[in-house]
Design a protein around this motif. Structure first.
Motif, PDB file in Angstrom:
ATOM      1  N   LEU A   1       0.819  -1.222   0.000  1.00 15.21           N
ATOM      2  CA  LEU A   1       0.000   0.000   0.000  1.00 15.21           C
ATOM      3  C   LEU A   1       0.851   1.269   0.000  1.00 15.21           C
ATOM      4  N   GLY A   2       2.151   1.138  -0.275  1.00 16.00           N
ATOM      5  CA  GLY A   2       3.001   2.320  -0.376  1.00 16.00           C
ATOM      6  C   GLY A   2       4.089   2.342   0.684  1.00 16.00           C
ATOM      7  N   GLN A   3       5.267   1.853   0.342  1.00 13.19           N
ATOM      8  CA  GLN A   3       6.407   1.890   1.273  1.00 13.19           C
ATOM      9  C   GLN A   3       7.607   2.571   0.616  1.00 13.19           C
ATOM     10  N   LEU A   4       7.965   2.104  -0.585  1.00 13.72           N
ATOM     11  CA  LEU A   4       9.083   2.711  -1.304  1.00 13.72           C
ATOM     12  C   LEU A   4       8.793   4.191  -1.610  1.00 13.72           C
ATOM     13  N   VAL A   5       7.514   4.490  -1.741  1.00 16.45           N
ATOM     14  CA  VAL A   5       7.113   5.861  -2.064  1.00 16.45           C
ATOM     15  C   VAL A   5       7.626   6.862  -1.008  1.00 16.45           C
ATOM     16  N   TYR A   6       7.767   6.408   0.240  1.00 20.72           N
ATOM     17  CA  TYR A   6       8.293   7.292   1.287  1.00 20.72           C
ATOM     18  C   TYR A   6       9.740   7.706   1.003  1.00 20.72           C
ATOM     19  N   ASP A   7      10.511   6.795   0.416  1.00 21.11           N
ATOM     20  CA  ASP A   7      11.890   7.123   0.062  1.00 21.11           C
ATOM     21  C   ASP A   7      11.910   8.167  -1.044  1.00 21.11           C
ATOM     22  N   VAL A   8      11.071   7.943  -2.040  1.00 24.42           N
ATOM     23  CA  VAL A   8      11.032   8.865  -3.175  1.00 24.42           C
ATOM     24  C   VAL A   8      10.572  10.238  -2.702  1.00 24.42           C
ATOM     25  N   ALA A   9       9.588  10.228  -1.807  1.00 22.95           N
ATOM     26  CA  ALA A   9       9.031  11.494  -1.309  1.00 22.95           C
ATOM     27  C   ALA A   9      10.041  12.302  -0.484  1.00 22.95           C
ATOM     28  N   GLN A  10      11.105  11.664  -0.048  1.00 21.16           N
ATOM     29  CA  GLN A  10      12.129  12.423   0.690  1.00 21.16           C
ATOM     30  C   GLN A  10      12.942  13.329  -0.231  1.00 21.16           C
ATOM     31  N   VAL A  11      12.951  12.984  -1.514  1.00 22.22           N
ATOM     32  CA  VAL A  11      13.802  13.750  -2.434  1.00 22.22           C
ATOM     33  C   VAL A  11      13.015  14.340  -3.608  1.00 22.22           C
ATOM     34  N   TYR A  12      11.699  14.132  -3.626  1.00 22.63           N
ATOM     35  CA  TYR A  12      10.894  14.578  -4.767  1.00 22.63           C
ATOM     36  C   TYR A  12       9.507  14.960  -4.241  1.00 22.63           C
ATOM     37  N   PRO A  13       8.911  16.027  -4.796  1.00 21.35           N
ATOM     38  CA  PRO A  13       7.612  16.470  -4.247  1.00 21.35           C
ATOM     39  C   PRO A  13       6.541  15.378  -4.315  1.00 21.35           C
ATOM     40  N   ARG A  14       5.941  15.112  -3.183  1.00 19.40           N
ATOM     41  CA  ARG A  14       4.956  14.022  -3.092  1.00 19.40           C
ATOM     42  C   ARG A  14       3.785  14.238  -4.052  1.00 19.40           C
ATOM     43  N   ASN A  15       3.395  15.502  -4.265  1.00 25.49           N
ATOM     44  CA  ASN A  15       2.226  15.737  -5.124  1.00 25.49           C
ATOM     45  C   ASN A  15       2.500  15.474  -6.605  1.00 25.49           C
ATOM     46  N   LYS A  16       3.766  15.251  -6.947  1.00 26.50           N
ATOM     47  CA  LYS A  16       4.068  14.908  -8.345  1.00 26.50           C
ATOM     48  C   LYS A  16       4.369  13.408  -8.518  1.00 26.50           C
ATOM     49  N   ILE A  17       4.185  12.659  -7.441  1.00 24.65           N
ATOM     50  CA  ILE A  17       4.411  11.212  -7.534  1.00 24.65           C
ATOM     51  C   ILE A  17       3.081  10.509  -7.765  1.00 24.65           C
ATOM     52  N   ARG A  18       3.049   9.612  -8.747  1.00 25.76           N
ATOM     53  CA  ARG A  18       1.876   8.757  -8.957  1.00 25.76           C
ATOM     54  C   ARG A  18       2.226   7.374  -8.422  1.00 25.76           C
ATOM     55  N   VAL A  19       1.324   6.797  -7.650  1.00 17.89           N
ATOM     56  CA  VAL A  19       1.599   5.465  -7.124  1.00 17.89           C
ATOM     57  C   VAL A  19       0.718   4.423  -7.808  1.00 17.89           C
ATOM     58  N   VAL A  20       1.246   3.218  -7.930  1.00 13.10           N
ATOM     59  CA  VAL A  20       0.447   2.078  -8.383  1.00 13.10           C
ATOM     60  C   VAL A  20       0.594   1.037  -7.286  1.00 13.10           C
ATOM     61  N   ASN A  21      -0.434   0.869  -6.482  1.00 12.10           N
ATOM     62  CA  ASN A  21      -0.382  -0.073  -5.366  1.00 12.10           C
ATOM     63  C   ASN A  21      -1.386  -1.195  -5.567  1.00 12.10           C
ATOM     64  N   LYS A  22      -0.936  -2.371  -5.226  1.00 14.71           N
ATOM     65  CA  LYS A  22      -1.789  -3.538  -5.388  1.00 14.71           C
ATOM     66  C   LYS A  22      -1.277  -4.576  -4.420  1.00 14.71           C
ATOM     67  N   VAL A  23      -2.133  -5.277  -3.745  1.00 14.59           N
ATOM     68  CA  VAL A  23      -1.662  -6.387  -2.917  1.00 14.59           C
ATOM     69  C   VAL A  23      -2.821  -7.331  -2.615  1.00 14.59           C
ATOM     70  N   GLY A  24      -2.522  -8.619  -2.646  1.00 15.20           N
ATOM     71  CA  GLY A  24      -3.546  -9.628  -2.378  1.00 15.20           C
ATOM     72  C   GLY A  24      -3.896 -10.410  -3.618  1.00 15.20           C
ATOM     73  N   GLY A  25      -4.225 -11.685  -3.410  1.00 17.54           N
ATOM     74  CA  GLY A  25      -4.666 -12.514  -4.531  1.00 17.54           C
ATOM     75  C   GLY A  25      -3.544 -12.961  -5.444  1.00 17.54           C
ATOM     76  N   GLY A  26      -2.347 -12.512  -5.171  1.00 17.54           N
ATOM     77  CA  GLY A  26      -1.223 -12.906  -6.019  1.00 17.54           C
ATOM     78  C   GLY A  26      -1.313 -12.334  -7.417  1.00 17.54           C
ATOM     79  N   ILE A  27      -1.981 -11.192  -7.539  1.00 17.26           N
ATOM     80  CA  ILE A  27      -2.108 -10.571  -8.863  1.00 17.26           C
ATOM     81  C   ILE A  27      -0.968  -9.569  -9.038  1.00 17.26           C
ATOM     82  N   PRO A  28      -0.186  -9.707 -10.094  1.00 15.72           N
ATOM     83  CA  PRO A  28       0.927  -8.771 -10.278  1.00 15.72           C
ATOM     84  C   PRO A  28       0.437  -7.413 -10.775  1.00 15.72           C
ATOM     85  N   ILE A  29       1.329  -6.445 -10.761  1.00 16.43           N
ATOM     86  CA  ILE A  29       1.045  -5.168 -11.405  1.00 16.43           C
ATOM     87  C   ILE A  29       1.348  -5.362 -12.879  1.00 16.43           C
TER      88      ILE A  29
END
Lengths: 367, 171
Positions: A328-356
């Protein structure tokens, strides 16, 4: 030796470990990592190694700590629930500067969650799962070939820096099958042994890991998880001993970040759109970048320590950043330390073993 | 990049069929990636397995559209509707799966039962997928893989029934 094999990622990691010189494995079976244990049980005795099925994960992690002090390159493998149980032991390994490789084949959590379904939810736990100030190394393979290649690298780092290394795989990598080439390793690192009057828990330059004696060879050494000085003597009262120890343990890793931290750029290196990813999720990301063009993929191989300066540099021209991850968003915290959060788009998915899928990343890139 | 996969239910041997197909393509020298999705139960629950292969290294095995998809159970079809919707050549069992739009119904289970190979229904499905893929040398490679596993006679017989069924249907 070059052998082209069709292996699961769990099998690949075993052969990588054996080729890195791993000779001790203790573990407790858990989906989706159990095949690592099955194959270790078969292969380790053939090379003169020792395999033990422990009574639980707590025992397993402590057994590999003991085996490492006895001089063997040691490993265990588990998944989320077992990884949680191992945290105390991993903290002890950090404090005692014990080289270990801990494979975590991530599944959907928390708790028992979905045992057979892939996820990337243990990123933060791998880094910060223990109490106290403690620093270790986390590496994530992307392909099954890398499950083989990078676990060798994990052993090399563990030996070179006297530190536990978490090898962060996921169910797709563990249970997937792919062509894996087994070959002679370029370089195998062995821990440094102490010469006379060289302290086993200290060095003048904190970036230089101290040498590690082997139990049973006549070198008197005290090994304790409590605060200790460079000779291993406990000091559970003073400020200076503790501060010196924990800052050295940090500096030993972060002070060598230029050697430890690795990442790779795929796609168009000059593009203004960037995808930041780790592990198996980078594969649909690279595919997406290839399909739409004008996109750079920044794939983190080392997840900890993370060179935020490098990350900032790579993202300095970016107009848009997409972070896909199977959580649900973990690596995004690293990116947000060096880049404006409002310009980051996230693709989060988890459960069911369905890949992105690439289509989902493309949608985020073009949104 | 080419691909083929199977959808069904736990106990049907979907993962095994996928592994045999992957193993055969590996023997033929292709770059192969195999993925499967199953539950914790020995029987029941949707199971999905597929293989992608190419002459070049595989960049991304996580795809939504398969070239060939054989469906052996309704549970599998329901759970992976996105894959069923996007895949190209879809063959499904006419008794175990509800009609699939653009799919080809076949009497897979019925034929397997008639020939006494119901236990190896997965191998019938593999035969169908193999025939449709039409990769040169695949039958010999499958034979080799099956020889190294248990129940060779039963499995190879079921595989050949699958080849014949797909041949008759002229897909």
């Amino acid at each position: 030796m070059t052998e082209r094999l069709f292996l699961s990622g769990n099998e690949a990691v075993v052969y990588g470990a054996l080729d890195a010189g791993c000779r001790f494995y203790a573990g407790y079976p858990i989906t989706p990592s159990s095949e690592i244990m099955h194959l270790m049980a078969k292969e380790l005795p053939r090379v003169g190694g020792v395999f033990i099925q422990a009574e639980d994960e707590l025992a397993a992690i402590n057994m590999i700590i003991g085996a490492s002090w006895a001089g063997l390159k040691s490993m265990t493998a588990t998944s989320g629930p077992g990884f949680s149980l191992m945290q105390e032991g991993i903290g002890y390994a950090v404090m005692t500067e014990t080289p270990l490789v801990i494979v975590d084949v991530m599944r959907a959590g928390p708790a028992t969650g979905q045992a057979t379904k892939s996820a990337q939810g243990d990123l933060m736990q791998a880094r910060w799962g223990r109490h106290g100030d403690q620093y270790l190394v986390v590496i994530a393979p992307m392909t099954l070939q890398e499950a083989y290649d990078l676990v060798i690298e994990a052993f090399n780092i563990a030996e070179a820096y006297r530190v536990p290394v978490v090898f962060l795989m996921d169910e797709f990598i563990g249970h997937g099958r792919e062509i894996v080439v087994r070959r002679d390793a370029d370089k195998l690192v062995e821990r440094r042994r102490p010469s006379d009057h060289e302290p086993p828990f200290g060095s003048k330059d904190p970036r230089i890991p101290p040498p590690m004696p082997r139990l049973g060879e006549g070198y008197y050494v005290l090994v304790t998880g409590s605060t200790h000085n460079e000779w291993g003597y406990r000091d559970v009262h003073g400020f200076e001993t503790h501060y010196k120890l924990v800052t050295r343990l940090k500096e030993k890793i972060w002070g060598n970040i230029d050697k430890i931290f690795k990442y790779k750029v795929y796609g168009d290196p000059d593009a203004r759109r960037t995808i930041v990813c780790f592990g198996s999720t980078c594969r649909p990301a690279i595919d997406a970048a290839k399909r739409v063009g004008g996109t750079k993929v920044l794939r983190l191989i080392t997840l900890w320590p993370l060179d935020y300066g490098k990350l900032a540099e790579e993202l300095s021209d970016a107009e848009k950043v997409v972070v896909p991850e199977l959580n649900l968003g973990q690596l995004v915290y690293d990116v947000a330390q060096v880049y404006p959060r409002n310009k980051i788009r996230v693709v989060n998915k988890v459960g069911g073993g369905i890949p992105i899928y690439p289509s989902e990343i493309i949608k985020a890139l073009e949104a | 990049m080419r691909s083929a996969g199977f959808l069904g239910i736990g106990g049907q041997g979907i993962v095994f069929a996928t592994t045999v197909l992957g193993g055969a393509l590996y023997r033929l020298g292709y770059y192969v990636a195999q993925l499967q999705n199953y539950g914790a139960s020995v029987r029941g629950g949707a199971v999905y397995g597929y293989v992608v292969f190419d002459e070049d290294e595989i960049v991304n095995p996580f795809i939504e559209e398969l070239e060939v998809l054989v469906i052996l159970h309704e549970q599998g079809r329901r759970r992976w509707e996105n894959i069923v919707r996007k895949s190209k050549k879809i063959i499904y069992d006419k008794d175990l799966v509800k009609p699939v739009e653009n799919g080809i119904p076949m009497s897979i289970a019925e034929e397997a039962d008639k020939h006494g190979v119901y236990r190896a229904l997965n191998m019938v499905a593999l035969g169908i997928a193999s025939r449709i893929l039409g990769v040169k040398g695949i039958d010999e490679a499958v034979d080799e893989v099956l020889r190294s596993r248990k129940n060779y006679e039963l499995n190879i017989k079921a595989y050949e029934i699958g080849l014949e069924l797909a041949g008759r249907a002229r897909i």
